[in-house]
Design a protein around this motif. Sequence first.
Motif, PDB file in Angstrom:
ATOM      1  N   ARG A  56       0.964  -1.256   0.054  1.00  0.00           N
ATOM      2  CA  ARG A  56       0.078  -0.064  -0.092  1.00  0.00           C
ATOM      3  C   ARG A  56       0.899   1.237  -0.181  1.00  0.00           C
ATOM      4  O   ARG A  56       0.461   2.342  -0.580  1.00  0.00           O
ATOM      5  CB  ARG A  56      -0.992   0.006   1.196  1.00  0.00           C
ATOM      6  CG  ARG A  56      -1.920  -1.042   1.247  1.00  0.00           C
ATOM      7  CD  ARG A  56      -2.928  -1.109   2.302  1.00  0.00           C
ATOM      8  NE  ARG A  56      -4.017  -1.452   1.992  1.00  0.00           N
ATOM      9  CZ  ARG A  56      -5.241  -0.791   2.532  1.00  0.00           C
ATOM     10  NH1 ARG A  56      -5.163   0.294   3.250  1.00  0.00           N
ATOM     11  NH2 ARG A  56      -6.255  -1.044   1.878  1.00  0.00           N
ATOM     12  N   GLU A  82       1.866  10.616   8.033  1.00  0.00           N
ATOM     13  CA  GLU A  82       0.788  10.749   7.647  1.00  0.00           C
ATOM     14  C   GLU A  82       0.317   9.828   6.380  1.00  0.00           C
ATOM     15  O   GLU A  82      -0.512   9.042   6.185  1.00  0.00           O
ATOM     16  CB  GLU A  82       0.639  12.202   7.059  1.00  0.00           C
ATOM     17  CG  GLU A  82      -0.486  12.481   5.936  1.00  0.00           C
ATOM     18  CD  GLU A  82      -1.255  13.664   6.426  1.00  0.00           C
ATOM     19  OE1 GLU A  82      -2.538  13.717   6.187  1.00  0.00           O
ATOM     20  OE2 GLU A  82      -0.598  14.606   6.926  1.00  0.00           O
ATOM     21  N   LYS A  83       1.275   9.405   5.616  1.00  0.00           N
ATOM     22  CA  LYS A  83       1.473   8.534   4.322  1.00  0.00           C
ATOM     23  C   LYS A  83       0.996   7.246   4.904  1.00  0.00           C
ATOM     24  O   LYS A  83       0.019   6.504   4.580  1.00  0.00           O
ATOM     25  CB  LYS A  83       2.598   8.441   3.731  1.00  0.00           C
ATOM     26  CG  LYS A  83       2.656   7.748   2.271  1.00  0.00           C
ATOM     27  CD  LYS A  83       3.980   7.764   1.729  1.00  0.00           C
ATOM     28  CE  LYS A  83       3.876   6.918   0.453  1.00  0.00           C
ATOM     29  NZ  LYS A  83       5.464   6.954  -0.274  1.00  0.00           N
ATOM     30  N   ARG A  86      -2.714   7.138   6.252  1.00  0.00           N
ATOM     31  CA  ARG A  86      -3.486   6.912   5.077  1.00  0.00           C
ATOM     32  C   ARG A  86      -3.866   5.476   4.601  1.00  0.00           C
ATOM     33  O   ARG A  86      -4.976   5.066   4.396  1.00  0.00           O
ATOM     34  CB  ARG A  86      -3.342   7.868   3.964  1.00  0.00           C
ATOM     35  CG  ARG A  86      -3.645   9.188   4.121  1.00  0.00           C
ATOM     36  CD  ARG A  86      -3.669  10.132   2.693  1.00  0.00           C
ATOM     37  NE  ARG A  86      -2.596  10.050   2.009  1.00  0.00           N
ATOM     38  CZ  ARG A  86      -1.422  10.936   2.052  1.00  0.00           C
ATOM     39  NH1 ARG A  86      -1.551  11.740   2.919  1.00  0.00           N
ATOM     40  NH2 ARG A  86      -0.243  10.633   1.596  1.00  0.00           N
ATOM     41  N   ALA A  87      -2.492   4.857   4.567  1.00  0.00           N
ATOM     42  CA  ALA A  87      -2.456   3.556   4.199  1.00  0.00           C
ATOM     43  C   ALA A  87      -3.246   2.543   4.997  1.00  0.00           C
ATOM     44  O   ALA A  87      -3.622   1.480   4.726  1.00  0.00           O
ATOM     45  CB  ALA A  87      -0.939   3.117   4.049  1.00  0.00           C
ATOM     46  N   ASN A  89      -5.914   3.305   6.292  1.00  0.00           N
ATOM     47  CA  ASN A  89      -7.342   3.936   6.486  1.00  0.00           C
ATOM     48  C   ASN A  89      -7.603   4.592   7.964  1.00  0.00           C
ATOM     49  O   ASN A  89      -8.657   4.644   8.492  1.00  0.00           O
ATOM     50  CB  ASN A  89      -8.168   3.000   6.403  1.00  0.00           C
ATOM     51  CG  ASN A  89      -9.510   3.400   5.887  1.00  0.00           C
ATOM     52  OD1 ASN A  89      -9.864   4.592   5.242  1.00  0.00           O
ATOM     53  ND2 ASN A  89     -10.873   2.842   6.394  1.00  0.00           N
ATOM     54  N   CYS A  90      -6.688   5.579   8.301  1.00  0.00           N
ATOM     55  CA  CYS A  90      -6.543   6.404   9.258  1.00  0.00           C
ATOM     56  C   CYS A  90      -6.481   7.836   9.199  1.00  0.00           C
ATOM     57  O   CYS A  90      -6.035   8.167   8.165  1.00  0.00           O
ATOM     58  CB  CYS A  90      -5.826   5.975  10.582  1.00  0.00           C
ATOM     59  SG  CYS A  90      -5.986   4.364  11.153  1.00  0.00           S
ATOM     60  N   GLU A  91      -6.771   8.909  10.076  1.00  0.00           N
ATOM     61  CA  GLU A  91      -6.402  10.145   9.742  1.00  0.00           C
ATOM     62  C   GLU A  91      -5.458  10.761  10.562  1.00  0.00           C
ATOM     63  O   GLU A  91      -5.729  10.280  12.066  1.00  0.00           O
ATOM     64  CB  GLU A  91      -7.941  11.011   9.916  1.00  0.00           C
ATOM     65  CG  GLU A  91      -7.620  12.584   9.615  1.00  0.00           C
ATOM     66  CD  GLU A  91      -9.175  12.966   9.734  1.00  0.00           C
ATOM     67  OE1 GLU A  91      -9.181  14.091  10.379  1.00  0.00           O
ATOM     68  OE2 GLU A  91     -10.172  12.303   9.389  1.00  0.00           O
TER      69      GLU A  91
END
Length: 165
Positions: A56, A82-83, A86-87, A89-91
């Motif tokens: 991912r 941050e990357k 996102r991978a 599925n979090c913020e």
Amino acid sequence: MPRRKSWSDFQALEQKNLDAKLSQASSLRSVEPPRNGWIKSVRLALGMTAAQLGNRLRMSPQAVLTLEKREVAGTITLASLEKAARALNCEMRVVFVSNRGTAETVHARALTKAREERNQIVHTMGLEAQGKGVREALDLEKIAESWRTKRRARLWDEASRDDEK
């Protein structure tokens, strides 16, 4: 004609708004990061292998493990964190949690500066044999108010530069 707000009114409003946000974030003080870091903890909770997260993120499984270690060590960049979020599925959120509000912090600092100033005056006047009753005559709150208002730009200087004026 309505009165225009002064710069200090604007600053006070901004400070109040920021304190409200910092107050909301203070509930996060009790949230301890997982011992193994957020990336590894979330990855394992999702049942995802390092290889799957690596796919991912377009990196090798070994690079994922290095990323997880860098998070725990505190050497990871915000961009990498941050990357990874996102991978997974979090913020990612970066939040400052204030030890106390900004107004209280400014007041405490102004009192510290006022005490330093008053002690210097008392010391100087004592050397000149004028020290009797000076400490009581110097109103700490008035000096602190001066630091919060007229001298605010120098409030966080380590050494007062009032002597230079």
